[in-house]
Write an enzyme that holds these catalytic residues in place. Structure first.
Site, PDB file in Angstrom:
ATOM      1  N   HIS A  61       2.720  -4.905   7.029  1.00 62.81           N
ATOM      2  CA  HIS A  61       1.617  -5.842   7.452  1.00 62.81           C
ATOM      3  C   HIS A  61       0.166  -5.307   7.093  1.00 62.81           C
ATOM      4  O   HIS A  61      -0.058  -4.557   6.219  1.00 62.81           O
ATOM      5  CB  HIS A  61       1.791  -5.616   9.215  1.00 62.81           C
ATOM      6  CG  HIS A  61       1.424  -4.425   9.541  1.00 62.81           C
ATOM      7  ND1 HIS A  61       2.157  -3.218   9.487  1.00 62.81           N
ATOM      8  CD2 HIS A  61       0.295  -3.920  10.323  1.00 62.81           C
ATOM      9  CE1 HIS A  61       1.653  -2.072  10.044  1.00 62.81           C
ATOM     10  NE2 HIS A  61       0.584  -2.412  10.768  1.00 62.81           N
ATOM     11  N   HIS A  63      -2.496  -4.571   8.440  1.00 66.69           N
ATOM     12  CA  HIS A  63      -3.544  -3.425   9.226  1.00 66.69           C
ATOM     13  C   HIS A  63      -4.198  -2.465   8.301  1.00 66.69           C
ATOM     14  O   HIS A  63      -3.292  -2.001   7.345  1.00 66.69           O
ATOM     15  CB  HIS A  63      -2.964  -2.855  10.489  1.00 66.69           C
ATOM     16  CG  HIS A  63      -2.887  -3.924  11.571  1.00 66.69           C
ATOM     17  ND1 HIS A  63      -2.195  -3.560  12.842  1.00 66.69           N
ATOM     18  CD2 HIS A  63      -3.473  -5.066  11.945  1.00 66.69           C
ATOM     19  CE1 HIS A  63      -2.226  -4.444  13.533  1.00 66.69           C
ATOM     20  NE2 HIS A  63      -3.065  -5.254  13.137  1.00 66.69           N
ATOM     21  N   ASP A  65      -4.429   0.808   8.231  1.00 64.99           N
ATOM     22  CA  ASP A  65      -4.039   2.007   8.045  1.00 64.99           C
ATOM     23  C   ASP A  65      -2.563   1.764   7.043  1.00 64.99           C
ATOM     24  O   ASP A  65      -1.938   3.012   6.948  1.00 64.99           O
ATOM     25  CB  ASP A  65      -3.673   2.661   9.230  1.00 64.99           C
ATOM     26  CG  ASP A  65      -2.939   2.015  10.078  1.00 64.99           C
ATOM     27  OD1 ASP A  65      -3.197   0.604  10.303  1.00 64.99           O
ATOM     28  OD2 ASP A  65      -1.923   2.582  10.903  1.00 64.99           O
ATOM     29  N   HIS A  66      -2.420   0.572   6.721  1.00 67.04           N
ATOM     30  CA  HIS A  66      -1.026   0.554   5.703  1.00 67.04           C
ATOM     31  C   HIS A  66      -1.443  -0.279   4.406  1.00 67.04           C
ATOM     32  O   HIS A  66      -0.545  -0.195   3.555  1.00 67.04           O
ATOM     33  CB  HIS A  66      -0.128  -0.433   6.638  1.00 67.04           C
ATOM     34  CG  HIS A  66       0.554   0.122   7.729  1.00 67.04           C
ATOM     35  ND1 HIS A  66       1.889   0.404   7.706  1.00 67.04           N
ATOM     36  CD2 HIS A  66      -0.098   0.381   9.101  1.00 67.04           C
ATOM     37  CE1 HIS A  66       1.952   1.061   9.096  1.00 67.04           C
ATOM     38  NE2 HIS A  66       1.097   0.846   9.870  1.00 67.04           N
ATOM     39  N   HIS A 139       4.783  -6.367  16.008  1.00 65.81           N
ATOM     40  CA  HIS A 139       3.466  -5.593  16.285  1.00 65.81           C
ATOM     41  C   HIS A 139       2.536  -6.769  16.767  1.00 65.81           C
ATOM     42  O   HIS A 139       2.455  -7.763  16.541  1.00 65.81           O
ATOM     43  CB  HIS A 139       3.211  -5.094  15.066  1.00 65.81           C
ATOM     44  CG  HIS A 139       2.003  -4.085  14.968  1.00 65.81           C
ATOM     45  ND1 HIS A 139       1.852  -3.170  15.887  1.00 65.81           N
ATOM     46  CD2 HIS A 139       1.002  -3.653  14.122  1.00 65.81           C
ATOM     47  CE1 HIS A 139       0.781  -2.225  15.836  1.00 65.81           C
ATOM     48  NE2 HIS A 139       0.275  -2.518  14.617  1.00 65.81           N
ATOM     49  N   ASP A 211       5.192  -0.518  11.858  1.00 64.15           N
ATOM     50  CA  ASP A 211       4.665  -0.610  13.306  1.00 64.15           C
ATOM     51  C   ASP A 211       5.420  -1.646  13.973  1.00 64.15           C
ATOM     52  O   ASP A 211       5.394  -2.781  13.603  1.00 64.15           O
ATOM     53  CB  ASP A 211       3.224  -0.851  13.308  1.00 64.15           C
ATOM     54  CG  ASP A 211       2.361   0.335  12.633  1.00 64.15           C
ATOM     55  OD1 ASP A 211       2.841   1.351  12.100  1.00 64.15           O
ATOM     56  OD2 ASP A 211       1.181   0.053  12.723  1.00 64.15           O
ATOM     57  N   HIS A 269       4.236   7.323  12.045  1.00 65.23           N
ATOM     58  CA  HIS A 269       3.060   6.733  12.836  1.00 65.23           C
ATOM     59  C   HIS A 269       2.808   7.463  14.192  1.00 65.23           C
ATOM     60  O   HIS A 269       2.552   6.872  15.116  1.00 65.23           O
ATOM     61  CB  HIS A 269       3.282   5.207  12.945  1.00 65.23           C
ATOM     62  CG  HIS A 269       1.931   4.468  13.105  1.00 65.23           C
ATOM     63  ND1 HIS A 269       1.452   4.225  14.098  1.00 65.23           N
ATOM     64  CD2 HIS A 269       1.414   3.832  12.129  1.00 65.23           C
ATOM     65  CE1 HIS A 269       0.270   3.579  14.109  1.00 65.23           C
ATOM     66  NE2 HIS A 269       0.167   3.035  12.719  1.00 65.23           N
TER      67      HIS A 269
END
Length: 311
Positions: A61, A63, A65-66, A139, A211, A269
């Site tokens: 996805h 976000h 942090d990915h 998520h 996530d 995570h």
């Protein structure tokens, strides 16, 4: 054929001194597949010696942090005179945003960057004797999906004693039979593979959720994964927080792993709340899971064996 997982980033949205944002790399007999690419992933690849020759990147996805490690990694590949294309596989609606990351600051890589949107429930990649399947996850405020790397079944075990008893001479005919080809003996007798080869044996299976809340799709995508890498952002005392933010607890991850028949469960995570000690998450998962559950450290390497390796 080897398959090794290197955990490059096992932390949550906020990195800590011990855990970077989400990323892990699979080295399958020299072919490297990267799953998610959080901030600093390229440095983790250098630090933990995975090599840089990645052929495919799978994004769960959008976000930060990915995905925020993508611009730096793309530019480093370019500085290293990369010519081979890189394929990025991501959920529907991701292409425009990922293209903006690739071209951050007006950058234009000199090698092809091919971004493929893949709907959950499809095959993102058909590789050499394996495929990477997608499944829908749950998520918060984003389209998200997980990935399952599933190897083809392997031929059954060859019964040499039975072949010799049937009169098959030692030599190339053994290999032909094992590969599914019938052979004719000197006396005209035809020996078929099913006479000397056992039932097909499963390949290795790895599932990664990214996530997510616990979802049935993680259970349904493949039976009995050898390794399930599941969101376990919080311990059970923060279950309400996990639900509100679209994450799972260690116990919830363990319950999904049990339903899937997973052999091992990697809990990732990990929230920065547990920067000093992630053992509460690990203990809860271990108490609820029938197999081996663990919280990997950044840099930890796991070799995935064939399901029948102990036989």
């Amino acid at each position: 054929m080897s398959m090794r997982v290197t955990f490059l980033g096992t932390g949550g949205a906020v990195p800590t001194t011990e855990r970077g944002p989400s990323a892990f790399l699979v080295n399958r007999d020299g072919e490297r597949l990267l799953f998610d690419c959080g901030e600093g992933t390229q440095r983790q690849m250098m630090r933990f010696g995975t090599g840089f020759t990645v052929s495919h990147l799978f994004v769960t996805h959008l976000h930060g942090d990915h995905v925020l490690g993508i611009p730096g990694l793309i530019q480093t590949w370019d500085f290293n005179d990369r010519e081979e294309p890189i394929a990025i596989h991501a959920p529907p609606g991701s292409k425009r945003h990922l293209q903006s990351l690739v071209n951050a600051g007006g950058y234009r890589p000199s090698f092809p960057v091919n971004i493929h949107e893949v709907k959950p429930g499809n095959v993102a990649l058909s590789g050499d004797s394996y495929e990477v399947r997608t499944f829908e996850t749950d998520h918060r405020n984003v389209r998200s999906m997980g990935f399952a790397l599933v190897e083809d079944d392997r031929p059954g075990r060859f019964n040499r004693e039975k072949a010799e008893a049937l009169g098959v001479p030692v030599g190339p005919d053994f290999g032909r039979l094992h590969e599914g080809e019938s052979v004719e003996l000197e006396d005209g007798t035809v020996i078929h593979p099913e006479q000397v080869v056992g039932d097909p044996r499963p390949g290795r299976r790895l599932v990664y959720t990214g996530d997510t809340r616990p979802v049935d799709a993680t259970v349904d995508v493949v039976d009995e994964p050898d390794l399930l890498i599941h969101d376990a952002t919080f311990a059970e005392d923060r279950a309400e927080r996990a639900h509100g933010t679209g994450h799972s607890t260690g116990r919830e991850a363990a319950e999904i792993a049990n339903r899937a028949g997973a052999r091992r469960l990697a809990l990732t995570h990990i929230s920065s709340r547990y920067a000093g000690d992630a053992s509460p998450i690990e203990r809860e998962a271990q108490a609820a899971f029938d197999g081996e559950a663990f919280v990997p450290q950044d840099g930890q390497k796991i070799d995935i064996q064939f399901p029948d390796a102990d036989e």
